[in-house]
Design an enzyme around this catalytic site. Sequence first.
Site, PDB file in Angstrom:
ATOM      1  N   CYS A   2      42.272  54.231  33.449  1.00  0.00           N
ATOM      2  CA  CYS A   2      42.720  55.185  32.200  1.00  0.00           C
ATOM      3  C   CYS A   2      44.414  54.994  31.958  1.00  0.00           C
ATOM      4  O   CYS A   2      45.206  53.834  33.207  1.00  0.00           O
ATOM      5  CB  CYS A   2      42.972  56.023  32.631  1.00  0.00           C
ATOM      6  SG  CYS A   2      41.429  57.264  32.928  1.00  0.00           S
ATOM      7  N   GLY A  28      42.470  52.613  28.333  1.00  0.00           N
ATOM      8  CA  GLY A  28      41.584  53.292  27.754  1.00  0.00           C
ATOM      9  C   GLY A  28      40.928  53.623  25.873  1.00  0.00           C
ATOM     10  O   GLY A  28      41.599  54.291  25.483  1.00  0.00           O
ATOM     11  N   ASN A 103      44.430  58.823  36.657  1.00  0.00           N
ATOM     12  CA  ASN A 103      43.999  57.412  36.324  1.00  0.00           C
ATOM     13  C   ASN A 103      43.325  57.297  37.831  1.00  0.00           C
ATOM     14  O   ASN A 103      44.486  57.089  38.612  1.00  0.00           O
ATOM     15  CB  ASN A 103      45.462  56.473  36.377  1.00  0.00           C
ATOM     16  CG  ASN A 103      44.796  54.850  36.070  1.00  0.00           C
ATOM     17  OD1 ASN A 103      45.897  54.140  36.515  1.00  0.00           O
ATOM     18  ND2 ASN A 103      43.627  54.801  36.118  1.00  0.00           N
ATOM     19  N   GLY A 104      42.063  56.691  38.106  1.00  0.00           N
ATOM     20  CA  GLY A 104      42.050  56.104  39.230  1.00  0.00           C
ATOM     21  C   GLY A 104      40.604  57.315  40.021  1.00  0.00           C
ATOM     22  O   GLY A 104      39.672  57.929  38.856  1.00  0.00           O
ATOM     23  N   TYR A 252      43.898  41.211  34.978  1.00  0.00           N
ATOM     24  CA  TYR A 252      43.762  41.564  33.626  1.00  0.00           C
ATOM     25  C   TYR A 252      43.352  42.855  33.131  1.00  0.00           C
ATOM     26  O   TYR A 252      44.140  42.875  31.911  1.00  0.00           O
ATOM     27  CB  TYR A 252      41.721  41.891  34.208  1.00  0.00           C
ATOM     28  CG  TYR A 252      41.166  42.243  32.883  1.00  0.00           C
ATOM     29  CD1 TYR A 252      41.124  41.629  31.993  1.00  0.00           C
ATOM     30  CD2 TYR A 252      40.926  43.835  33.055  1.00  0.00           C
ATOM     31  CE1 TYR A 252      39.623  42.243  30.328  1.00  0.00           C
ATOM     32  CE2 TYR A 252      40.401  44.018  31.950  1.00  0.00           C
ATOM     33  CZ  TYR A 252      40.018  43.480  30.678  1.00  0.00           C
ATOM     34  OH  TYR A 252      39.275  43.956  29.394  1.00  0.00           O
TER      35      TYR A 252
HETATM   36  P1  5GP Z   1      31.569  39.693  32.369  1.00  0.00           P
HETATM   37  O1  5GP Z   1      31.408  39.311  30.863  1.00  0.00           O
HETATM   38  O2  5GP Z   1      31.255  38.377  33.224  1.00  0.00           O
HETATM   39  O3  5GP Z   1      31.039  40.809  32.756  1.00  0.00           O
HETATM   40  O4  5GP Z   1      33.494  40.024  31.818  1.00  0.00           O
HETATM   41  C1  5GP Z   1      34.593  39.279  32.091  1.00  0.00           C
HETATM   42  C2  5GP Z   1      35.142  38.455  30.961  1.00  0.00           C
HETATM   43  O5  5GP Z   1      36.018  40.768  30.464  1.00  0.00           O
HETATM   44  C3  5GP Z   1      36.782  38.316  30.361  1.00  0.00           C
HETATM   45  O6  5GP Z   1      36.729  37.701  29.789  1.00  0.00           O
HETATM   46  C4  5GP Z   1      37.655  39.079  30.849  1.00  0.00           C
HETATM   47  O7  5GP Z   1      38.739  39.467  30.185  1.00  0.00           O
HETATM   48  C5  5GP Z   1      36.697  40.908  30.893  1.00  0.00           C
HETATM   49  N1  5GP Z   1      36.618  41.954  31.462  1.00  0.00           N
HETATM   50  C6  5GP Z   1      36.820  41.625  32.812  1.00  0.00           C
HETATM   51  N2  5GP Z   1      37.014  42.666  33.310  1.00  0.00           N
HETATM   52  C7  5GP Z   1      36.639  43.830  32.669  1.00  0.00           C
HETATM   53  C8  5GP Z   1      36.579  45.634  32.525  1.00  0.00           C
HETATM   54  O8  5GP Z   1      37.219  46.445  33.538  1.00  0.00           O
HETATM   55  N3  5GP Z   1      36.643  45.958  31.721  1.00  0.00           N
HETATM   56  C9  5GP Z   1      36.441  45.352  29.939  1.00  0.00           C
HETATM   57  N4  5GP Z   1      35.872  45.862  28.977  1.00  0.00           N
HETATM   58  N5  5GP Z   1      36.414  43.960  30.602  1.00  0.00           N
HETATM   59  C10 5GP Z   1      36.402  43.285  31.765  1.00  0.00           C
HETATM   60 MG    MG Z   2      38.162  39.036  28.414  1.00  0.00          MG
END
Ligand code: 5GP
Ligand code: MG
Length: 470
Positions: A2, A28, A103-104, A252
């Site tokens: 969040c 979010g 957040n958390g 990320y």
């Molecule tokens: P996967 O498709 O392997 O489940 O997720 C990896 C992809 O999702 C990567 O391209 C990464 O940038 C993105 N990603 C990594 N962590 C998260 C997250 O917590 N939320 C979302 N929406 N995307 C994520």
């Molecule tokens: Mg990605």
Amino acid sequence: MCGIFGISGHPEAARMAYFGLYALQHRGQESAGIATFDGKHILNHAAMGLVPDIFDEHTLGQELRGDKAIGHVRYSTAGVSARRNAQPLAVRVRGVEIALAHNGNLTNAAQLRRELEDRGAIFQTNSDSEIFLHLIAHGLAGKTLEEAILNACGRVRGAYSLIILSQGKVMGLRDPHGFHPLAFGKVHRAGPDADAWVFASETCAFDLLEAEYIRDVKPGELLIVDGDDITSLKVPGADETPVRQCIFELVYFARPDSLVFGEDVYRCRKRMGMELAREAPTDAELVMPFPDSGVYAALGFAQEAGVPYEHAYIRNHYVGRTFIQPSQTMRDFGVRVKLNPVRSMIDGHRICMVDDSIVRGTTVRTRVRKLRELGVREAHFRVSCPPVTHPCFYGIDFSSSDELVAANHPLERLPGLLNLDSLHYLSIEGLLRSVSHPDHYCLACFDGRYPVPCGEACGGDCPAQGGDPA
Ligand code: 5GP
Ligand code: MG
């Protein structure tokens, strides 16, 4: 995950919160809300959807009066996706009005909730954040608000960055491990005592408001802004608890134009890519990211590897989330309308893709299938973080180990499984070389060393059950 925001001492507090939340929207997209204090009462407006869809001239200019505001954008990790879980949460207890943005994830939420309900507490939401409100409310008997907040911190376990609005004060708070970020700054305004104080999950929100970043709220610190008085108090256990910030924020989650945990996110990501190129070089003809995640790691990787950096996928910037309809046909359209390949860059070429992470493996599978269809000669993949093998109980959306592709298959089988010519992940050592304070991070999703026991969050069967007091 969040995003949270707070401001004190600005005549257009709600509008500032609106822009602050706009800058934090990546944290979010499910719901958003702003609560203000008009000198007498807390006013609150929260709804499902994106920030610009939720607030208008009327809500910002007339409804949400006052010179203090807090705000929240929500990505549901605990509690279902529903309006009643939208934050800020606001209540009135023992004549005191309190609003809070969190957040958390609390790891002992289920246990605390049962205890509170046994004592007659009635919960309005099913998010763990409401537990804080109840604990503070209970603690108010014969105590100051600050004492009640610190007592509540003594009861909860897990991850919380919080912004609280009450009794005309705006307060920022981080759990003793400091899992998630919270920055503190100042908006300089003309006139005596005209400056405003701001809190935000990330400094990109300060840039938009032309606020000066002063410092982070420290792990285990309660920072209270009361007019122009700033007071710093310590959460119980703050001194004995090791700092364990979430490294995935740097990998990320955070925006690359933010400072998070005092680290320059853009540079960290580039360094991750450079370390990766040293550990696992490539002889591919070109290095490419998929927009937008992985761009900065791919830049560092290409520079270090001395391989041309190209964009073989082009993003349509005008796609709103509303386009994505719940039927499968429409979902496929959704993916295609968002990203379109430059065919000549792919057909017959040896390509090295760089991405920030592989979680479930869905994204890489879909992408490789497409590249094969487009006639790619070799498809190599480099990941700028180590294999995600353990679920997160502190707020990142890696729910259960069953879903994590690297937890369920030996690494040497993954290239075959994902139809790749080669696959390499950044090592934990390489990741830690990319940050300035390597001993200040939680790496539980990579190494299973959980700083806080997961409580009941895992269903009672996981390596975090006993915790790792590292
Ligand atoms: P996967 O498709 O392997 O489940 O997720 C990896 C992809 O999702 C990567 O391209 C990464 O940038 C993105 N990603 C990594 N962590 C998260 C997250 O917590 N939320 C979302 N929406 N995307 C994520
Ligand atoms: Mg990605």
